[in-house]
Design a protein around this motif. Sequence first.
Motif, PDB file in Angstrom:
ATOM      1  N   ALA A 185     -12.822   7.138 -13.806  1.00  0.00           N
ATOM      2  CA  ALA A 185     -13.447   6.866 -12.587  1.00  0.00           C
ATOM      3  C   ALA A 185     -13.295   5.553 -11.615  1.00  0.00           C
ATOM      4  O   ALA A 185     -13.066   5.278 -10.464  1.00  0.00           O
ATOM      5  CB  ALA A 185     -14.952   7.648 -12.017  1.00  0.00           C
ATOM      6  N   PRO A 186     -13.838   4.735 -12.373  1.00  0.00           N
ATOM      7  CA  PRO A 186     -14.183   3.457 -11.754  1.00  0.00           C
ATOM      8  C   PRO A 186     -12.861   2.599 -11.659  1.00  0.00           C
ATOM      9  O   PRO A 186     -12.645   2.237 -10.659  1.00  0.00           O
ATOM     10  CB  PRO A 186     -14.322   2.527 -13.092  1.00  0.00           C
ATOM     11  CG  PRO A 186     -15.332   3.273 -13.886  1.00  0.00           C
ATOM     12  CD  PRO A 186     -14.805   4.811 -13.698  1.00  0.00           C
ATOM     13  N   ARG A 187     -11.793   3.577 -12.534  1.00  0.00           N
ATOM     14  CA  ARG A 187     -10.030   2.615 -12.513  1.00  0.00           C
ATOM     15  C   ARG A 187      -9.523   3.501 -11.284  1.00  0.00           C
ATOM     16  O   ARG A 187      -9.238   2.820 -10.621  1.00  0.00           O
ATOM     17  CB  ARG A 187      -9.344   3.277 -13.648  1.00  0.00           C
ATOM     18  CG  ARG A 187      -9.766   1.949 -15.039  1.00  0.00           C
ATOM     19  CD  ARG A 187      -9.663   2.558 -16.117  1.00  0.00           C
ATOM     20  NE  ARG A 187     -10.027   1.488 -17.278  1.00  0.00           N
ATOM     21  CZ  ARG A 187     -11.032   1.658 -17.704  1.00  0.00           C
ATOM     22  NH1 ARG A 187     -11.861   2.047 -17.110  1.00  0.00           N
ATOM     23  NH2 ARG A 187     -11.372   0.180 -18.626  1.00  0.00           N
ATOM     24  N   THR A 188     -10.012   4.668 -11.087  1.00  0.00           N
ATOM     25  CA  THR A 188      -9.552   5.605 -10.212  1.00  0.00           C
ATOM     26  C   THR A 188      -9.834   4.840  -8.582  1.00  0.00           C
ATOM     27  O   THR A 188      -8.941   4.558  -7.547  1.00  0.00           O
ATOM     28  CB  THR A 188      -9.389   6.993 -10.006  1.00  0.00           C
ATOM     29  OG1 THR A 188     -10.325   7.033 -10.136  1.00  0.00           O
ATOM     30  CG2 THR A 188      -8.422   7.181 -11.298  1.00  0.00           C
ATOM     31  N   ILE A 189     -11.252   4.482  -8.639  1.00  0.00           N
ATOM     32  CA  ILE A 189     -12.437   4.426  -7.310  1.00  0.00           C
ATOM     33  C   ILE A 189     -11.275   3.087  -7.438  1.00  0.00           C
ATOM     34  O   ILE A 189     -10.420   3.231  -5.603  1.00  0.00           O
ATOM     35  CB  ILE A 189     -13.193   3.854  -7.417  1.00  0.00           C
ATOM     36  CG1 ILE A 189     -14.006   5.194  -7.580  1.00  0.00           C
ATOM     37  CG2 ILE A 189     -13.532   3.248  -5.992  1.00  0.00           C
ATOM     38  CD1 ILE A 189     -15.486   4.621  -7.995  1.00  0.00           C
ATOM     39  N   LEU A 190     -10.981   1.901  -7.353  1.00  0.00           N
ATOM     40  CA  LEU A 190     -10.421   1.026  -7.244  1.00  0.00           C
ATOM     41  C   LEU A 190      -8.411   1.284  -7.059  1.00  0.00           C
ATOM     42  O   LEU A 190      -8.150   0.309  -5.935  1.00  0.00           O
ATOM     43  CB  LEU A 190     -10.032  -0.335  -8.407  1.00  0.00           C
ATOM     44  CG  LEU A 190     -11.765  -0.281  -8.273  1.00  0.00           C
ATOM     45  CD1 LEU A 190     -11.928  -1.392  -9.323  1.00  0.00           C
ATOM     46  CD2 LEU A 190     -12.401  -1.332  -7.212  1.00  0.00           C
ATOM     47  N   ARG A 191      -8.226   1.209  -7.507  1.00  0.00           N
ATOM     48  CA  ARG A 191      -6.545   1.806  -7.937  1.00  0.00           C
ATOM     49  C   ARG A 191      -5.989   2.982  -6.104  1.00  0.00           C
ATOM     50  O   ARG A 191      -5.085   2.552  -5.548  1.00  0.00           O
ATOM     51  CB  ARG A 191      -6.155   2.503  -8.887  1.00  0.00           C
ATOM     52  CG  ARG A 191      -5.610   1.780  -9.823  1.00  0.00           C
ATOM     53  CD  ARG A 191      -4.998   2.581 -11.409  1.00  0.00           C
ATOM     54  NE  ARG A 191      -5.696   2.435 -12.443  1.00  0.00           N
ATOM     55  CZ  ARG A 191      -5.856   2.792 -13.583  1.00  0.00           C
ATOM     56  NH1 ARG A 191      -5.409   4.114 -13.680  1.00  0.00           N
ATOM     57  NH2 ARG A 191      -5.412   2.105 -15.019  1.00  0.00           N
ATOM     58  N   ALA A 192      -7.395   3.869  -6.049  1.00  0.00           N
ATOM     59  CA  ALA A 192      -7.188   4.210  -4.648  1.00  0.00           C
ATOM     60  C   ALA A 192      -6.922   3.721  -3.154  1.00  0.00           C
ATOM     61  O   ALA A 192      -6.084   3.556  -2.607  1.00  0.00           O
ATOM     62  CB  ALA A 192      -7.678   5.802  -4.050  1.00  0.00           C
ATOM     63  N   LEU A 193      -7.844   2.984  -3.762  1.00  0.00           N
ATOM     64  CA  LEU A 193      -8.571   1.514  -1.983  1.00  0.00           C
ATOM     65  C   LEU A 193      -7.256   0.964  -2.180  1.00  0.00           C
ATOM     66  O   LEU A 193      -6.679   0.255  -1.183  1.00  0.00           O
ATOM     67  CB  LEU A 193      -9.945   1.179  -2.972  1.00  0.00           C
ATOM     68  CG  LEU A 193     -10.074   0.154  -0.923  1.00  0.00           C
ATOM     69  CD1 LEU A 193     -10.218   1.104  -0.082  1.00  0.00           C
ATOM     70  CD2 LEU A 193     -11.526  -0.586  -1.306  1.00  0.00           C
ATOM     71  N   ALA A 194      -6.794   0.357  -3.844  1.00  0.00           N
ATOM     72  CA  ALA A 194      -5.612  -0.883  -3.385  1.00  0.00           C
ATOM     73  C   ALA A 194      -4.327  -0.157  -3.073  1.00  0.00           C
ATOM     74  O   ALA A 194      -3.625  -0.874  -2.260  1.00  0.00           O
ATOM     75  CB  ALA A 194      -4.934  -1.346  -5.135  1.00  0.00           C
ATOM     76  N   ALA A 195      -3.833   1.199  -3.082  1.00  0.00           N
ATOM     77  CA  ALA A 195      -2.996   1.669  -2.567  1.00  0.00           C
ATOM     78  C   ALA A 195      -2.672   1.844  -1.581  1.00  0.00           C
ATOM     79  O   ALA A 195      -2.256   1.898  -0.148  1.00  0.00           O
ATOM     80  CB  ALA A 195      -2.743   3.042  -3.822  1.00  0.00           C
ATOM     81  N   ALA A 196      -3.874   1.999  -0.810  1.00  0.00           N
ATOM     82  CA  ALA A 196      -4.671   2.717   0.875  1.00  0.00           C
ATOM     83  C   ALA A 196      -4.124   1.433   1.379  1.00  0.00           C
ATOM     84  O   ALA A 196      -3.613   1.185   2.448  1.00  0.00           O
ATOM     85  CB  ALA A 196      -5.081   3.586   0.717  1.00  0.00           C
ATOM     86  N   GLY A 197      -4.461   0.829   1.149  1.00  0.00           N
ATOM     87  CA  GLY A 197      -4.735  -1.266   1.191  1.00  0.00           C
ATOM     88  C   GLY A 197      -3.452  -1.514   1.493  1.00  0.00           C
ATOM     89  O   GLY A 197      -2.931  -2.227   2.698  1.00  0.00           O
ATOM     90  N   ILE A 198      -2.114  -0.774   0.822  1.00  0.00           N
ATOM     91  CA  ILE A 198      -1.601  -2.013   0.926  1.00  0.00           C
ATOM     92  C   ILE A 198      -0.956  -1.209   1.617  1.00  0.00           C
ATOM     93  O   ILE A 198       0.625  -1.397   2.219  1.00  0.00           O
ATOM     94  CB  ILE A 198      -0.705  -2.244  -0.859  1.00  0.00           C
ATOM     95  CG1 ILE A 198      -1.540  -3.034  -1.595  1.00  0.00           C
ATOM     96  CG2 ILE A 198       0.421  -2.367  -0.582  1.00  0.00           C
ATOM     97  CD1 ILE A 198      -1.475  -3.480  -3.298  1.00  0.00           C
ATOM     98  N   GLY A 199      -0.092  -0.187   1.473  1.00  0.00           N
ATOM     99  CA  GLY A 199       0.680   1.121   2.439  1.00  0.00           C
ATOM    100  C   GLY A 199       0.066   1.332   3.435  1.00  0.00           C
ATOM    101  O   GLY A 199       1.182   0.932   4.383  1.00  0.00           O
ATOM    102  N   GLY A 200      -1.200   1.110   3.417  1.00  0.00           N
ATOM    103  CA  GLY A 200      -1.539   0.678   4.923  1.00  0.00           C
ATOM    104  C   GLY A 200      -1.018  -0.060   5.851  1.00  0.00           C
ATOM    105  O   GLY A 200      -0.673  -0.219   6.812  1.00  0.00           O
ATOM    106  N   GLY A 201      -1.297  -1.041   5.038  1.00  0.00           N
ATOM    107  CA  GLY A 201      -0.935  -2.517   5.649  1.00  0.00           C
ATOM    108  C   GLY A 201       0.629  -2.727   6.409  1.00  0.00           C
ATOM    109  O   GLY A 201       0.675  -3.297   7.072  1.00  0.00           O
ATOM    110  N   LEU A 202       1.408  -2.859   5.275  1.00  0.00           N
ATOM    111  CA  LEU A 202       2.888  -2.089   5.493  1.00  0.00           C
ATOM    112  C   LEU A 202       3.491  -1.251   6.619  1.00  0.00           C
ATOM    113  O   LEU A 202       4.482  -1.837   7.401  1.00  0.00           O
ATOM    114  CB  LEU A 202       3.527  -2.318   3.952  1.00  0.00           C
ATOM    115  CG  LEU A 202       3.545  -2.956   3.136  1.00  0.00           C
ATOM    116  CD1 LEU A 202       4.029  -2.660   1.077  1.00  0.00           C
ATOM    117  CD2 LEU A 202       3.956  -4.373   4.115  1.00  0.00           C
ATOM    118  N   THR A 203       2.916   0.153   6.698  1.00  0.00           N
ATOM    119  CA  THR A 203       2.572   0.682   8.045  1.00  0.00           C
ATOM    120  C   THR A 203       2.786   0.377   8.895  1.00  0.00           C
ATOM    121  O   THR A 203       3.745   0.204   9.837  1.00  0.00           O
ATOM    122  CB  THR A 203       1.926   2.105   7.812  1.00  0.00           C
ATOM    123  OG1 THR A 203       2.272   3.026   6.189  1.00  0.00           O
ATOM    124  CG2 THR A 203       2.439   2.972   8.419  1.00  0.00           C
TER     125      THR A 203
END
Length: 519
Positions: free
Chosen positions: A259-277
């Motif tokens: 859970a700790p790892r997937t919380i951070l990975r999910a937010l990081a992926a969304a943050g990078i993908g959203g910013g580039l979009t």
Amino acid sequence: MSVTSAPPDTDGADLRGFGYEPQLRRSIGSYASFAAGFSFVSILTTVFQLFAFGFSFGGPAFFWTWPLVFAGQFMVALTFAELAARYPISGCIYQWSRRLSNATVGWFAGWVMIIAQIATVAAAAIALQVVLPSIWSGFQLVGGDSALTSTTGATNAVILGSLLIAVTTIINISGVRLMSIVNSTGVTLEIIGVAAVIVLLFTHAERGPGVVFDTGGTGSGLGYVGPFLVSALMAAYVVVGFDSAGELSEETRDPRHTAPRTILRALAAAGIGGGLTLIAALMAAPSLTDGRLATEGLPYVLMSRLGDTGGRILLIDVAIAIAVCTLAIQTAGSRMVFSMARDNVLPFSRALQKVSPRTGTPILPSVVVGVGAAAVLLVNIGQPALFTAITSVCIVMLYIAYALVTVPLLVRRLKGWPHAEDEVTTERGGRLFSLGRFGLVVNVLAVVYGIGMILNLGWPRPEVYDPAGAHWYLHYFSLLFVGGALALGGLAYLRYRTRAMSLHLTLPTAAPVVAEEIA
């Protein structure tokens, strides 16, 4: 030999250490756990839904609200990751808050989160209106303008949203395995879609990345602060829900590790993908001044740049993302209801805490969240202000719920939390996720950011909440809704206060998980 997985009974024994017998089925792996958080954020859903809002208030320079909000929420996510490793229990916001503070704060954290999640299901389902009529006019079941800001568009949004909620409810009550398969598949398609959107828009760029410094005539210098803060609501509306991996802890294998790892990975992926979009859309938009970007948003950019066929294919992917986003939020909400009902601190707790022996799923909580979300939509049918009002309300409530965790955690941290760090391990025998000496600084930043954003989200602005000047109460809708929800919660808490206090006094201290060596 080093431990790579937990013994079969470790997760169940760990949960018993918190005083709960295992009832939910552990069928969620690492990717499905990541998908739960990523699909709640769902950049294809929320960025497509809210791009026009941010651009209309802040111009192209509203882009900078995204990295700022992402940085603030990442501070929150880091503190949540620490808690997910130490308290792997369903209904995590409620469970974390009451263990860090007291029965009253914990109960209200759970109550606020339930209301927020119900409203967020409704807000996510509304997003279908942004894409489906653009794919095919037949999806506009109510004749007239399809824009969400029109009466006919708002009415059609309620119909489409209610149909989607009915489908996600059926999936949720069918079992966590089906839910995770649907969610993981949808997230995979969403990630592919995000990558495709970014690449295709960059290859159709009309202008350079310097566009993000253009305020679009919305202000300059200190005069841009106001529009910038309003446009920041777009990013604030999007970057939430990463805690869903914690909500599903009792259905996740090796949750202290996962859970700790997937919380951070999910937010990081969304943050990078959203910013580039965002930056790709600003660079590829046919025009920044014709008004269409501020009203039609990203669907307009896709359809104009990629043509009808390419644009529609990507919009279909967006519709899939909206569906799995709604599904993930409803799942998280149902687990929160189940967790509090299991403690007998909600109305009708006996019925709400039952888990189906056939599906291993709390069926009634899923139905309650679905019916509640549909009711939120139906009472607003035909109201053009529906979109902004519901979105603002659910996000204010989510930020309040998060603050009811980060603030008590900061207080406990000042008293030496966490204790006996070296004695506690994950299910695999590794060390728990920890911020170490940076914990206090990160926690302070998370609290300051959260309180500041609550004020920014809840501040009554007629141009945001009632742009048409239709109803005086819409101007103060977020404040009225939050106040009403807290007042109603106060009345409910009076009924369950004794039980909650008694439960808090007998909270068991979970034994550390020490995984055995596996030959």
